[in-house]
Motif scaffolding. Structure first.
Motif, PDB file in Angstrom:
ATOM      1  N   ILE A 153      41.203  48.385  60.268  1.00  0.00           N
ATOM      2  CA  ILE A 153      42.547  49.213  60.333  1.00  0.00           C
ATOM      3  C   ILE A 153      42.603  50.054  61.748  1.00  0.00           C
ATOM      4  CG2 ILE A 153      43.619  51.199  58.943  1.00  0.00           C
ATOM      5  CD1 ILE A 153      41.569  49.970  56.687  1.00  0.00           C
ATOM      6  N   LYS A 199      39.387  43.428  44.731  1.00  0.00           N
ATOM      7  CA  LYS A 199      38.793  44.929  44.316  1.00  0.00           C
ATOM      8  C   LYS A 199      39.514  45.364  43.061  1.00  0.00           C
ATOM      9  CE  LYS A 199      37.303  46.447  48.659  1.00  0.00           C
ATOM     10  NZ  LYS A 199      36.662  47.064  49.194  1.00  0.00           N
ATOM     11  N   GLY A 253      43.430  44.314  43.254  1.00  0.00           N
ATOM     12  CA  GLY A 253      44.115  44.554  44.485  1.00  0.00           C
ATOM     13  C   GLY A 253      43.304  44.273  45.669  1.00  0.00           C
ATOM     14  N   ALA A 254      43.842  44.051  47.011  1.00  0.00           N
ATOM     15  CA  ALA A 254      43.127  43.894  47.868  1.00  0.00           C
ATOM     16  C   ALA A 254      43.635  44.645  49.064  1.00  0.00           C
ATOM     17  CB  ALA A 254      43.326  42.294  48.271  1.00  0.00           C
ATOM     18  N   ILE A 255      42.876  44.869  49.890  1.00  0.00           N
ATOM     19  CA  ILE A 255      43.279  45.658  51.044  1.00  0.00           C
ATOM     20  C   ILE A 255      43.726  44.892  52.389  1.00  0.00           C
ATOM     21  CG2 ILE A 255      42.592  47.458  52.817  1.00  0.00           C
ATOM     22  CD1 ILE A 255      40.627  48.471  50.463  1.00  0.00           C
ATOM     23  N   GLY A 264      45.505  48.380  56.160  1.00  0.00           N
ATOM     24  CA  GLY A 264      44.957  49.448  55.343  1.00  0.00           C
ATOM     25  C   GLY A 264      45.701  49.910  54.181  1.00  0.00           C
ATOM     26  N   LEU A 265      46.700  49.196  53.914  1.00  0.00           N
ATOM     27  CA  LEU A 265      47.461  49.498  52.854  1.00  0.00           C
ATOM     28  C   LEU A 265      46.821  48.550  51.567  1.00  0.00           C
ATOM     29  CD1 LEU A 265      51.132  50.121  54.039  1.00  0.00           C
ATOM     30  CD2 LEU A 265      49.215  51.629  53.439  1.00  0.00           C
ATOM     31  N   VAL A 266      47.271  48.851  50.442  1.00  0.00           N
ATOM     32  CA  VAL A 266      46.573  48.073  49.111  1.00  0.00           C
ATOM     33  C   VAL A 266      47.863  47.009  48.716  1.00  0.00           C
ATOM     34  CG1 VAL A 266      45.981  48.160  46.894  1.00  0.00           C
ATOM     35  CG2 VAL A 266      45.417  49.888  48.497  1.00  0.00           C
ATOM     36  N   ALA A 267      47.230  45.958  48.628  1.00  0.00           N
ATOM     37  CA  ALA A 267      48.396  44.795  48.087  1.00  0.00           C
ATOM     38  C   ALA A 267      47.907  44.331  46.584  1.00  0.00           C
ATOM     39  CB  ALA A 267      48.698  43.533  48.656  1.00  0.00           C
ATOM     40  N   LEU A 268      48.709  44.371  45.819  1.00  0.00           N
ATOM     41  CA  LEU A 268      48.221  43.768  44.232  1.00  0.00           C
ATOM     42  C   LEU A 268      48.116  42.429  44.289  1.00  0.00           C
ATOM     43  CD1 LEU A 268      50.434  45.982  42.039  1.00  0.00           C
ATOM     44  CD2 LEU A 268      48.284  46.645  43.036  1.00  0.00           C
TER      45      LEU A 268
END
Lengths: 179, 847
Positions: free
Chosen positions: B473, B801, B816-818, B822-826
């Motif tokens: 990130i 995660k 979820g995955a980063i 740096g943002l989280v995506a489902l």
């Protein structure tokens, strides 16, 4: 040996010194406080990924250095009117340890963070039976600082097991209604 | 090896004989007399005396001069065990550093005690055995012996012990020479110790020979010495009996009388772990690896018995374990590893043929060593008796003889079956019995070399993975910084892109850290199938597929147990015996398939057998017996899946007889509980007569998946690539609306419903016009549907995660995955999503 002992005393003392410290923040016009020992960090408002089927106060999830944590909007949680984010809006990362030792980390969106204050036990009064905007179980007590009253929050209740169970319940409810 | 060899010979003979076998007893008696001669020659009077006595006893058994032949035989066996123990003591002295203060005090006391003893001895010479002097010497020597024991001076202890026995034994003349010789020897010992607390004890051969010569001179060979009277019933009143072996230097001597048969069945191997150091943990890890390598090599050896290199691999494994455990002062491990190494050395030099029996022994050794090594990390100790039996069997195998393990398991083994005509004597000649190799083979390709690995704490590993995530990130933030992007210098841009490449590589590597393949788990199963097949006398081939599928380490560790149960069940109950298979028109060799693959965002592990399948009737009958069914229901209406689910109930077994492999009804309960603990599920498909499939579906909690990053409005989601059949931009002609069914799209295979992700996830933004976005054809199991998204952003490997501590399972989202920014995506759980979508009334979708 002696050194270890001394260190232990130091950490005890520092813990003791921090025990009466509270971080105060604002939601609307009201001032709230949380024990500083429960605050992990304060970060600026980041993009939060929304979660489907969750109650409106669950803003979603965010990345806290590789760990995904849920974020709730404290205003909405306490049934206060929603507000536009400002430059001062930030996320307070709170942690609570359950009785079984599991740790909960959750972000809480607040309007602004004020300061860290010493509130001795003698200055904390039990919460009033009524006249408060938020449910009683969230309240640790009312702290008096100078001439202001700060609502001290019971973090274990705000982000702990019962809260999570409630969120889970709300998700189930949404699902049921959808079906 | 005179003494040791004859003890071993006698011990083997004793194991193979019983009280009813007269010929065996005569042999045994001869061997014992040989042993007595050898022992006397090597200066071991106590062994000589005991073996002479045992020989006489076995003669008496042959002549039926004893009241109870069984107990008498047991006493013979015990005597041999005791001989073995005391000889082992003399040969492998254990030295542990003694407390220096204690040692100093002892040396000082010896300096005064030894002259006193000498003085008394000279005095006793004139008085003979009568009188107080001899008793006084004996007491002093006894004290000395005890002190030596405390200081772990095993040789000194032994010498004192022998002298003590000598004095006890009595005779015509007081053995003053022996006493003086011992005093001299002790003096040289104390001198050495005074210089160096860890000095070796001086050579005992001279003093020993004096002692044994004295024995020969003083004892009338026809009368047993005092030891004879006390061998079998040591009286507590005797202050010192000759059987009081120089105990406690090794854990083995918990019972000095113990021959194998007299070891209590539940006695565990004791290992002194107090003196172990931190290297032990590393040793345990390495040793396990060595054992795994050895096992793999053994399994391959079954297929190619002529591959000398494989024998070498096995040999090296045991050799290394022996060496390191010797260094770490773990004598019990050394003992077992040594016996196996010795055998393998003979195999290596072609002195002993590589028979199935040898392979079986090597596997058994590997198991036992595994248990012993497990003790280092707090595991249960194996049974002492098993250890001793195994070592003996290994030694017998060195001489080319196959020694069946005594007790129940042998009765079932094919070894026994092959030699029924001589069922009383479980000794068989290797070559004759195993002319036909066993039909157990595993098709797994076994590589002899395992990956080298380093032990790292999971915490550190997680910290590293997280830090790398942060680095990615931070790197992106630098690259995308407006100020940096305005820099036009070529060098800056080149360096930035180089940095980006390194960071990406680093991220990929760190992501793969937690993942391990199922290879080692599956290899263990190959071993299990082999063992169970041999035990049950069946022919089973294991076919393995997908052992390269990667799973999170924790999950891999947890699925071991359930797999073992499922495979045991399949081998024992599922696959029929050969003759039954032949009658059913199947190949005599049963096939077991172990498969792992990704499916619908989960990992599925299947155990499939081509056996008899689950019997619906038998399960239902059992259910009725146990009153598990709702009596109002028609049995015919109960679907198969529900019927099969009953086998997961604790205590539910349809097996007609309980074997020692399975059938108690515990296994499947364990399977289900373990899998549910992993938040997985298990299903059974079965066709009677054709076989059954047990499939475990495991969530990929930490697993890395290949995902397609898709966008809907502002949000990004990850759809597991495995679930995507294809994606396309629909044309107006393909689209249709059906009242009550919602939007449909025509594809080659027919009409598929369209679900809009925007609506399923209640998003405010997103593409409205189907023609402007993309349709993904998703499938999960039997369900297939189109999901509408705005666009596909790319394909990426992501770490799954969990969604923090909400503890809430959101339908349609598996985690979820980063992402890189740096943002989280489902991560979309396609199974859940399609199910929700299908159950949602079309009307809500049309709004």
């Amino acid at each position: 040996m002696a050194m270890i002992d001394r260190n232990e005393t130091v950490s005890h003392e520092s813990r003791g010194a921090n025990e009466n410290k509270f971080l105060s923040f604002c939601l609307g016009t009201e001032h709230y406080g949380v024990e500083i020992l429960r605050v992990r960090e304060i970060i600026g408002l980041l993009a939060v990924t929304p979660l489907p089927q969750t109650p409106s106060y669950v803003k979603g999830v965010m990345n806290l250095r590789g760990r995904i944590i849920p974020v709730i909007d404290l205003r909405l949680r306490f049934a206060l009117p929603a507000a536009e984010a400002t430059k001062e809006t930030c996320i307070v990362v709170l942690e609570a340890t359950e009785q079984d030792g599991t740790q909960t980390v959750m972000g809480a969106i607040v309007d602004s963070v004020r300061e860290v204050q010493d509130i001795p036990k003698s200055a904390i009064e039990p919460s009033p039976e009524f006249g408060c905007e938020i449910p009683l179980r969230y309240i640790l007590g009312m702290g008096k600082v100078k001439d202001k009253v700060i609502v001290l929050l019971e973090i274990a209740e705000v982000i702990g097991m019962r809260e999570r169970a409630q969120i889970a319940g709300a998700i189930k409810e949404t699902e049921r209604r959808a079906a | 090896m005179g003494l040791k060899g004859s003890i071993q010979a006698a011990a083997k003979a004793a194991v193979l004989t019983d009280a009813a076998d007269l010929q065996g007893l005569v042999n045994l008696s001869e061997l014992l007399r040989q042993l007595a001669t050898d022992a006397a020659a090597e200066g071991r009077p106590e062994i000589a005396a005991r073996s002479t006595e045992a020989a006489e006893l076995s003669d008496r058994i042959v002549l039926r001069q004893v009241d109870n032949v069984e107990t008498a035989f047991l006493r013979v066996v015990e005597s041999i065990g005791a001989c073995e123990t005391s000889s082992a003591h003399a040969e492998s002295p254990q030295r542990e550093p003694a407390d220096p203060e204690l040692l100093g005090a002892w040396i000082a006391s010896c300096e005064s005690m030894l002259p006193e003893i000498e003085h008394l001895a000279v005095k006793a010479e004139s008085q003979g055995f009568v009188g107080e002097t001899a008793a006084e010497i004996r007491r002093r020597i006894h004290t000395l012996k005890g002190e030596c024991g405390v200081l772990s001076l095993s040789q000194a202890q032994l010498v004192c012990h022998e002298l003590e026995s000598l004095i006890d034994g009595g005779g015509t003349r007081f053995p003053v020479d022996a006493v003086l010789a011992v005093c001299d020897w002790m003096r040289s010992l104390t001198q050495r110790l005074a210089h160096d607390a860890l000095a070796d004890e001086p050579d005992t051969s001279v003093v020993r020979s004096v002692l044994s010569n004295t024995v020969l001179a003083t004892q009338d060979p026809t009368t047993s010495p005092a030891s004879g009277a006390t061998t079998n019933a040591p009286t507590p009143t005797a202050t010192s009996t000759p059987v009081e072996t120089p105990a406690n230097t090794s854990a083995e001597t918990a019972d000095p009388f113990a021959g194998i048969h007299s070891i209590p069945a539940d006695q565990r191997v004791a290992m002194n772990l107090e003196h172990t150091d931190e290297n032990v943990g590393d040793f345990a890890l390495e040793a396990r690896e060595h054992l795994a390598n050895a096992e793999n090599a053994v399994l391959s050896l079954e297929a190619n018995p002529n591959d000398d290199e494989l024998v070498n691999v096995v040999f090296r494994a045991f050799h290394t374990i022996k060496g390191v455990s010797g260094f770490l002062n773990l004598p019990r491990i050394v003992e077992v590893a040594h016996a196996a190494e010795f055998l393998l050395d003979k195999v290596r030099s072609h002195k002993v043929p590589l028979s199935p029996h040898v392979l079986e022994l090597v596997l058994a050794t590997s198991d036992l060593l595994g248990q012993l090594i497990g003790m280092l990390s707090g595991g249960d100790a194996p049974k002492e008796r098993e250890l001793r039996i195994l070592v003996r069997r290994l030694e017998a195998a060195c001489e080319g003889r196959a020694l069946a393990a005594p007790g129940a398991p042998a009765a079932r083994s094919p070894v026994k079956a092959a030699v029924t005509e001589q069922s009383e004597a479980p000794v068989v000649e290797t070559a004759a019995t195993f002319a036909e190799p066993k039909q157990v083979a595993t098709k797994t390709v076994v590589t002899a070399k395992a990956d080298q690995s380093v032990k790292v704490s999971t915490q550190r590993m997680d910290a590293l993975v997280n830090l790398v995530g942060e680095l990615v990130i931070a790197q992106l933030m630098v690259v995308q910084d407006p100020e940096v992007s305005t820099l036009n210098g070529q060098r800056v841009q080149r360096n930035l892109s180089h940095l980006g490449k390194i960071v990406r590589d680093l991220q990929e590597t760190s992501m793969s850290l937690r993942m391990v393949t199922l290879k080692s788990t599956f290899q263990k199963m190959a071993r299990l199938v082999r063992d169970v097949a041999v035990k049950a006398g069946k022919r089973i081939v294991l076919e393995v597929e997908g052992e390269d599928v990667e799973l999170d380490r924790n999950v891999v560790e947890e699925i071991g147990d359930p797999l073992v149960h499922m495979i045991r069940n399949a081998c024992d109950h599922g696959i029929e015996p050969s003759d039954e298979r032949r009658k059913a028109g199947k190949s005599e060799t049963g096939t077991l398939r172990l498969r792992a693959f990704h499916s619908g965002g989960s990992i599925v592990i299947e155990v499939e057998d081509d056996g008899r399948g689950l019997s619906r009737e038998r399960i239902l009958k059992k259910c009725v017996e146990k009153e598990l069914l709702d009596p109002t229901r028609d049995i015919k209406d109960i679907p198969d899946s529900e019927v099969f689910n009953f086998v997961f109930l604790p205590g539910f077994s349809t097996a007609e007889k309980v074997t020692d492999i399975s059938g108690r009804g515990v296994g499947m309960d364990v399977v289900r509980r373990n899998i549910e603990a992993l938040r997985g599920s298990v299903e059974i498909h079965s066709t009677q007569g054709k076989g059954s499939v047990f499939s475990m579906r495991l969530p990929l909690t930490m697993a890395i998946i290949d995902g397609m990053v898709v966008r809907v409005g502002q949000q990004r989601y990850i759809v597991p690539t495995l679930n995507i059949e294809r994606s396309f931009r629909p044309t107006a002609e393909q689209l249709t609306m059906v009242l009550g069914k919602g939007e449909l799209v025509r594809v080659r295979s027919g009409l598929l419903p369209i679900h809009r992700l925007q609506r399923l996830f209640n998003l405010s933004e997103g593409c409205d016009e189907l023609a402007d976005g993309l349709l993904l054809i998703l499938e999960n199991g039997k369900r297939r549907a189109c999901v509408f998204v705005d666009e596909i952003l790319g394909q990426q490997q992501v770490v799954i995660k969990n969604l923090g501590d909400t503890q809430a399972q959101i339908r349609g989202v598996s985690g979820g995955a980063i992402l890189g920014d740096g943002l989280v995506a489902l991560i979309v759980d396609v199974g859940g999503l399609l199910e929700t979508a299908a159950s949602t009334p079309a009307s809500t979708q049309l709004t």
